[in-house]
Design a protein around this motif. Structure first.
Motif, PDB file in Angstrom:
ATOM      1  N   MET A   1       2.311  -8.510  10.212  1.00  0.00           N
ATOM      2  CA  MET A   1       3.249  -9.209  11.089  1.00  0.00           C
ATOM      3  C   MET A   1       4.541  -8.413  11.256  1.00  0.00           C
ATOM      4  O   MET A   1       5.059  -8.265  12.358  1.00  0.00           O
ATOM      5  N   GLN A   2       5.058  -7.896  10.148  1.00  0.00           N
ATOM      6  CA  GLN A   2       6.282  -7.100  10.210  1.00  0.00           C
ATOM      7  C   GLN A   2       6.076  -5.882  11.085  1.00  0.00           C
ATOM      8  O   GLN A   2       6.937  -5.512  11.887  1.00  0.00           O
ATOM      9  N   GLN A   3       4.891  -5.215  10.959  1.00  0.00           N
ATOM     10  CA  GLN A   3       4.621  -4.016  11.738  1.00  0.00           C
ATOM     11  C   GLN A   3       4.541  -4.350  13.223  1.00  0.00           C
ATOM     12  O   GLN A   3       5.079  -3.618  14.064  1.00  0.00           O
ATOM     13  N   ILE A   4       3.895  -5.456  13.569  1.00  0.00           N
ATOM     14  CA  ILE A   4       3.812  -5.881  14.967  1.00  0.00           C
ATOM     15  C   ILE A   4       5.201  -6.158  15.512  1.00  0.00           C
ATOM     16  O   ILE A   4       5.551  -5.775  16.627  1.00  0.00           O
ATOM     17  N   TYR A   5       6.031  -6.821  14.711  1.00  0.00           N
ATOM     18  CA  TYR A   5       7.417  -7.133  15.092  1.00  0.00           C
ATOM     19  C   TYR A   5       8.185  -5.857  15.388  1.00  0.00           C
ATOM     20  O   TYR A   5       8.888  -5.751  16.392  1.00  0.00           O
ATOM     21  N   ARG A   6       8.027  -4.834  14.515  1.00  0.00           N
ATOM     22  CA  ARG A   6       8.731  -3.580  14.719  1.00  0.00           C
ATOM     23  C   ARG A   6       8.300  -2.906  16.006  1.00  0.00           C
ATOM     24  O   ARG A   6       9.117  -2.457  16.801  1.00  0.00           O
ATOM     25  N   TYR A   7       6.993  -2.820  16.217  1.00  0.00           N
ATOM     26  CA  TYR A   7       6.496  -2.105  17.383  1.00  0.00           C
ATOM     27  C   TYR A   7       6.863  -2.821  18.678  1.00  0.00           C
ATOM     28  O   TYR A   7       7.101  -2.185  19.698  1.00  0.00           O
ATOM     29  N   ASN A 160      12.859   5.558  -0.614  1.00  0.00           N
ATOM     30  CA  ASN A 160      12.472   6.742  -1.385  1.00  0.00           C
ATOM     31  C   ASN A 160      12.058   6.363  -2.802  1.00  0.00           C
ATOM     32  O   ASN A 160      12.062   7.188  -3.708  1.00  0.00           O
ATOM     33  N   ARG A 161      11.699   5.095  -2.990  1.00  0.00           N
ATOM     34  CA  ARG A 161      11.302   4.621  -4.305  1.00  0.00           C
ATOM     35  C   ARG A 161       9.787   4.487  -4.395  1.00  0.00           C
ATOM     36  O   ARG A 161       9.078   4.580  -3.399  1.00  0.00           O
ATOM     37  N   THR A 162       9.294   4.230  -5.602  1.00  0.00           N
ATOM     38  CA  THR A 162       7.866   4.000  -5.805  1.00  0.00           C
ATOM     39  C   THR A 162       7.510   2.549  -5.535  1.00  0.00           C
ATOM     40  O   THR A 162       6.530   2.246  -4.866  1.00  0.00           O
ATOM     41  N   ARG A 163       8.330   1.654  -6.049  1.00  0.00           N
ATOM     42  CA  ARG A 163       8.064   0.224  -5.897  1.00  0.00           C
ATOM     43  C   ARG A 163       8.430  -0.270  -4.498  1.00  0.00           C
ATOM     44  O   ARG A 163       9.398   0.184  -3.911  1.00  0.00           O
ATOM     45  N   TYR A 164       7.663  -1.215  -3.995  1.00  0.00           N
ATOM     46  CA  TYR A 164       7.983  -1.884  -2.744  1.00  0.00           C
ATOM     47  C   TYR A 164       8.861  -3.103  -3.038  1.00  0.00           C
ATOM     48  O   TYR A 164       8.747  -3.720  -4.110  1.00  0.00           O
ATOM     49  N   PHE A 165       9.714  -3.442  -2.074  1.00  0.00           N
ATOM     50  CA  PHE A 165      10.549  -4.629  -2.186  1.00  0.00           C
ATOM     51  C   PHE A 165      10.209  -5.550  -1.011  1.00  0.00           C
ATOM     52  O   PHE A 165      10.397  -5.175   0.146  1.00  0.00           O
ATOM     53  N   LEU A 166       9.681  -6.717  -1.332  1.00  0.00           N
ATOM     54  CA  LEU A 166       9.232  -7.670  -0.317  1.00  0.00           C
ATOM     55  C   LEU A 166      10.223  -8.823  -0.227  1.00  0.00           C
ATOM     56  O   LEU A 166      10.409  -9.579  -1.191  1.00  0.00           O
ATOM     57  N   LYS A 167      10.854  -8.948   0.910  1.00  0.00           N
ATOM     58  CA  LYS A 167      11.821 -10.024   1.139  1.00  0.00           C
ATOM     59  C   LYS A 167      11.069 -11.313   1.462  1.00  0.00           C
ATOM     60  O   LYS A 167      10.410 -11.407   2.488  1.00  0.00           O
ATOM     61  N   VAL A 168      11.170 -12.303   0.576  1.00  0.00           N
ATOM     62  CA  VAL A 168      10.419 -13.540   0.753  1.00  0.00           C
ATOM     63  C   VAL A 168      11.303 -14.707   1.183  1.00  0.00           C
ATOM     64  O   VAL A 168      10.794 -15.761   1.584  1.00  0.00           O
ATOM     65  N   GLN A 169      12.626 -14.527   1.108  1.00  0.00           N
ATOM     66  CA  GLN A 169      13.532 -15.643   1.378  1.00  0.00           C
ATOM     67  C   GLN A 169      14.914 -15.083   1.661  1.00  0.00           C
ATOM     68  O   GLN A 169      15.240 -13.970   1.262  1.00  0.00           O
ATOM     69  N   GLN A 199       2.007  -8.602   4.665  1.00  0.00           N
ATOM     70  CA  GLN A 199       2.878  -7.473   4.346  1.00  0.00           C
ATOM     71  C   GLN A 199       2.480  -6.826   3.020  1.00  0.00           C
ATOM     72  O   GLN A 199       2.526  -5.593   2.874  1.00  0.00           O
ATOM     73  N   ALA A 200       2.100  -7.640   2.043  1.00  0.00           N
ATOM     74  CA  ALA A 200       1.648  -7.104   0.755  1.00  0.00           C
ATOM     75  C   ALA A 200       0.356  -6.315   0.933  1.00  0.00           C
ATOM     76  O   ALA A 200       0.173  -5.254   0.317  1.00  0.00           O
TER      77      ALA A 200
END
Length: 458
Positions: A1-7, A160-169, A199-200
């Protein structure tokens, strides 16, 4: 969904003006801000904008600000002035919490071209594309009232990090007396569980192995969609490929026993919690308008340790807020000393204009704030060191993160012990890999345990 929103956004914009341009990014504050900045960077990259290297002059500067304390405000102003100076002629955009609260002040800083409030930063790319060409005067866009901040800008990125950060709220409904966050970010709101799972899954396809759930008050998830945070946790736990999840911060009153018990036996949620206490005095908690008392907090810590004895527990503590008498501080110190917590994030109270805490008569001096902070930091060091020492000699799995060439490599165990692999043994291919190590003694500055590599797991 996020990718579709960006494009969809990028499709509607003439990206030719951005081809070959370079951007510099600077983020202050919380993990949520870093996640959002990373997403903005990804969107600009898809429009042809490159990230400026350290010595390069940027055409665009994006500063994502924080306003949790007066010190944070000061750092924001310093950062704006520095980037304007280092990148003369660049188009400078300032967004984030400080931009929402003090747009007029920021707009008067020489070199600033655009100020975007919390509601408007969801459309940052559109505003940037319009302003980048004209640049006639400083454009300031800001929602005037908290209740009008309704947009949710999705974000799942690693920068530039290894971990992903997912905004849930995003946002908060609590209105604690010392805090400006509801005014800066608006009321609590969230996307659907289905969109977050998508997104995950995308992060997993990109090779991500660990995701940190971020937000302002993530335990309040569901206000927008009628869902519950525990259901989000259960759904994310089923995403194949993601080996680890961490929950960035949970209010004590929203950390349910059901959630604790589920995480204790889940596939991928790590034994790692960050729980804001702010004060261990019931008197001060009432003055702060917090939603719990010291006993509830203690019960939550004890429950976690009963089902996850090896869990890392970080705690936020505010010192020197209005109304915190010496007796109240001693109650906080005594409570934290008695609990099996791992690390304290200690910060002094800062007067915030417009907050109701300013009506509380008892004021703590700066000198006392420093003394109280120092005592708690020393307590924190003792607790963290004791926790690390418990695991010396143990075999544990570590997710390593990329290190500069010739430098030691670092990573974290499941329960958030920082581990160091000497530069002589570090390899670029170990980045984002789960490895089994034996934990040794402390490194030279006691910020990590030295590791002896045993196996390469994935």
């Amino acid at each position: 969904m996020q990718q579709i929103y960006r494009y969809l956004i990028i499709y509607m914009i003439d990206t030719s003006v951005f081809q070959g341009k370079k951007a510099a990014y600077y983020t202050l504050g919380c993990k949520l801000n870093f996640s959002e900045t990373s997403t903005f960077g990804m969107m600009l990259a898809e429009m042809g904008v490159q990230t400026a290297r350290k010595s390069e002059k940027a055409d665009i500067c994006l500063i994502n600000t924080c306003s949790v304390t007066e010190v944070a405000d000061h750092k924001c102003r310093q950062a704006i002035h520095r980037l304007v100076r280092e990148h003369p002629g660049a188009f400078v955009v300032v967004t984030g919490c400080y931009a929402q609260l003090e747009p007029e002040r920021i707009s008067k800083i020489e070199g600033v071209d655009m100020v975007l409030g919390s509601n408007e930063k969801a459309n940052l790319v559109q505003f940037l594309s319009e302003g980048f060409v004209s640049r006639d005067s400083v454009a300031t866009y800001r929602t005037q009232k908290t209740k009008d901040i309704k947009s949710f800008a999705p974000s799942c990125s690693r920068g530039n990090r290894t971990r992903y950060f997912l905004k849930v709220q995003d946002g908060c409904d609590y209105f604690c007396t010392y805090c400006t966050i509801p005014y800066a970010r608006g009321f609590s709101r969230n996307p659907t569980i289905a969109s977050l799972v998508a997104q995950a899954e995308q992060a997993a396809r990109e090779g991500g192995k660990e995701i940190v759930l971020t937000g302002v008050n993530i335990g309040d998830f569901g206000k927008t969609t009628g869902e519950q945070f525990i259901d989000l946790v259960k759904a994310l736990d089923q995403v194949e490929g993601i080996r680890r999840y961490r929950i960035s911060s949970l209010e004590p009153d929203l950390l349910s026993d059901e959630l604790i018990d589920y995480c204790a036996h889940s596939r991928a949620f790590m034994p790692h919690y960050h729980i804001p206490l702010q004060s261990g005095s019931d008197t001060v908690l009432k003055l702060m308008h917090r939603h719990y008392d010291r006993q509830l907090f203690a019960d939550k810590i004890q429950h976690i340790k009963s089902v996850m004895p090896d869990a890392f527990i970080g705690v936020d503590v505010m010192v020197g807020c209005r109304g915190e008498t010496p007796e109240c501080f001693e109650e906080t110190y005594e409570l934290l000393g008695s609990l099996d917590v791992t690390q304290l994030h200690v910060f002094p109270y800062s007067e915030r204009p417009g907050t109701s805490a300013l009506n509380i008569p008892y004021v703590v001096t700066d000198a006392d704030k420093r003394l109280r902070s120092q005592r708690l930091l020393e307590l924190s060091d003792r607790k963290t060191q004791a926790f690390y020492e418990r695991f010396m000699g143990h075999e544990m799995e570590v997710l390593f993160e990329k290190a500069p060439r010739g430098k030691a490599m670092h990573g974290f165990t499941q329960n958030y012990i920082r581990v160091e692999l000497p530069a002589s043994e570090a390899r670029e291919e170990y980045d984002n890999q789960l490895m089994t190590v034996t934990l040794g003694a402390f490194n030279h500055n006691k910020t990590a345990l030295r590791a002896q590599l045993l196996t390469h797991n994935s």
